[in-house]
Write a protein that holds these residues in place. Structure first.
Motif, mmCIF file in Angstrom:
data_model
loop_
_atom_site.group_PDB
_atom_site.id
_atom_site.type_symbol
_atom_site.label_atom_id
_atom_site.label_comp_id
_atom_site.label_asym_id
_atom_site.label_seq_id
_atom_site.Cartn_x
_atom_site.Cartn_y
_atom_site.Cartn_z
ATOM 1 N N LYS A 316 -80.453 79.534 -18.725
ATOM 2 C CA LYS A 316 -80.291 80.173 -20.030
ATOM 3 C C LYS A 316 -78.846 80.610 -20.238
ATOM 4 O O LYS A 316 -78.170 81.049 -19.299
ATOM 5 C CB LYS A 316 -81.230 81.371 -20.154
ATOM 6 C CG LYS A 316 -82.705 80.975 -20.250
ATOM 7 C CD LYS A 316 -83.581 82.180 -20.481
ATOM 8 C CE LYS A 316 -85.037 81.772 -20.725
ATOM 9 N NZ LYS A 316 -85.229 81.154 -22.052
ATOM 10 N N GLY A 318 -78.118 83.036 -22.398
ATOM 11 C CA GLY A 318 -78.201 84.472 -22.628
ATOM 12 C C GLY A 318 -79.057 85.116 -21.564
ATOM 13 O O GLY A 318 -80.016 84.522 -21.072
ATOM 14 N N GLN A 322 -80.881 89.831 -24.273
ATOM 15 C CA GLN A 322 -80.049 89.111 -25.237
ATOM 16 C C GLN A 322 -80.911 88.158 -26.049
ATOM 17 O O GLN A 322 -81.975 87.728 -25.590
ATOM 18 C CB GLN A 322 -78.938 88.333 -24.522
ATOM 19 C CG GLN A 322 -77.905 89.218 -23.858
ATOM 20 C CD GLN A 322 -76.804 88.415 -23.193
ATOM 21 O OE1 GLN A 322 -77.072 87.470 -22.445
ATOM 22 N NE2 GLN A 322 -75.566 88.765 -23.460
ATOM 23 N N SER A 325 -81.084 81.799 -26.571
ATOM 24 C CA SER A 325 -79.928 80.935 -26.821
ATOM 25 C C SER A 325 -80.386 79.530 -27.193
ATOM 26 O O SER A 325 -81.493 79.108 -26.899
ATOM 27 C CB SER A 325 -79.031 80.877 -25.587
ATOM 28 O OG SER A 325 -79.772 80.470 -24.447
#
Length: 368
Positions: A316, A318, A322, A325
């Motif tokens: 990932k 992010g 967060q 992505s």
């Protein structure tokens, strides 16, 4: 130093799809794989689901390539004898508060070009899945399951039929951006250097490390990589379900869902466990969480029916807390290096999107 036209780094499902597409386009292709077999990491440690393209942000690479890839993948499997089944899935609301989420998912899917979702009430859902606990469900008829290894073998065979070569035990240990092309240092039993006009970095979990190891590549163009481990548990009994069963989505994933393999065996997962280093051991301590999550939609699950299965790792862009992505398909227009295409953050729905991703890579490589 050997000189070649194209090098694809990584023989996972996306790397092999890229090698196939480049070879079909008439390019000379060598695939470099560090392991001793194809698809040993993310490509073989997933749910083997053909995704419909429901959840991803409209206009994102994941949304577009998943829908395009699904439309290419089913006919491809038919033509090449890759085992698959369009079994459909149910996204289930187990509380009345979650029904509004199903409506949002249905509208979101339509924005992505997925118009075949149908909202079922509890009676309709339970008519097809009697052991299911829900107040409503979304039926996705275009979701399916696939033999991921069979798909990779089909990609490999077609690529090799058009002149591509696969080199196993051939890790890329470094390299540099040169005026004559991209120079790769290749390890293994017989280390060598290769200069390629086009390089596709499809190294999955190692894609950032490969890019960072190329001298002359701008370091600020290497995105962060976060590892989200997903543990899977198998059902040690016959599955009472014929559809895939998904709860409403959660942060960083789609919740602990029930998927089926082509033999009808049920498995559950993945959950989300953020890790710092690659580790494929199934964490047995997480079983209690699996029982709780599954019993929300299948209260009939008995103690002792879950057995540790396997684990996969999603690369990932992010990290925890967060936003989710997107795929990052990075070509010369983004990083300024002629001939280099980096594929970063290729997690789910990478398998579904593989043919469409490969078409995009060929387009970018043709402009390199």
């Amino acid at each position: 130093m050997e000189r070649v036209d194209c090098v694809v780094i990584g023989a996972g499902v996306v790397g092999l799809a890229c090698a196939r597409a480049l070879a079909l386009a008439g390019r000379e292709v060598i695939v470099l794989e560090s392991a001793g077999a194809i698809g040993t990491e993310t490509s073989s440690r997933n749910s083997e689901v053909i995704h419909a393209g429901i959840y991803y942000p409209p206009g994102s690479q994941k949304a577009r390539l998943c829908v395009e890839g699904k439309q290419l993948l089913y006919p491809y499997c038919e033509r090449h004898g890759v085992r698959h089944r369009r079994c459909g899935k149910l996204i289930v609301a187990t509380t009345s508060a979650q029904v509004a989420t199903l409506h949002k998912i249905q509208a979101h899917a339509a924005d992505n070009g997925v118009h075949d979702l149908r909202l079922l009430d509890a009676a309709e859902a339970k008519a097809s899945e009697p052991e299911l606990n829900c107040v409503a469900a979304l039926h996705s008829p275009s979701t399916g399951i696939i033999d991921s290894h069979g798909l990779m073998l089909a990609f490999q065979g077609e690529a090799e039929d058009h002149g591509a070569m696969l080199a196993l035990h051939s890790p890329v240990t470094g390299g540099e951006i040169a005026s004559t092309g991209i120079v790769l240092d290749v390890g293994g039993a017989e280390p060598m250097r290769i200069c390629a006009r086009t390089v596709v970095n499809s190294a999955g979990l190692m894609a950032q490390r490969v890019a960072a190891g190329l001298r002359g590549f701008p370091p600020e163009k290497v995105p962060p990589c976060h590892y989200a481990k997903g543990n899977y548990y198998s059902l040690a009994a016959r599955s009472p379900f014929t559809h895939l069963i998904y709860p409403v989505p959660e942060a960083a994933g789609l919740g602990v869902h029930l998927t089926l393999d082509l033999a009808g065996q049920a498995r559950f997962g993945p959950d989300v466990e953020w890790i710092a280093e690659i580790d494929y051991d199934v964490d047995l301590r997480r079983a209690d969480g699996f029982y709780r999550a599954i019993r929300d939609y299948w209260p009939g699950l008995k103690d002792g029916q879950l057995a540790p299965g396997y684990a996969g790792i999603r690369p990932k862009l992010g990290g925890p807390e967060q936003p989710a992505s997107d795929f990052l398909i990075q070509g010369p227009l983004e990083h300024g290096v002629p001939g280099l295409v980096n594929l970063f953050g290729i997690e789910s729905p990478g398998l579904t999107a593989s043919l469409a991703l490969a078409e995009r890579v060929v387009q970018i490589a043709g402009k390199a």
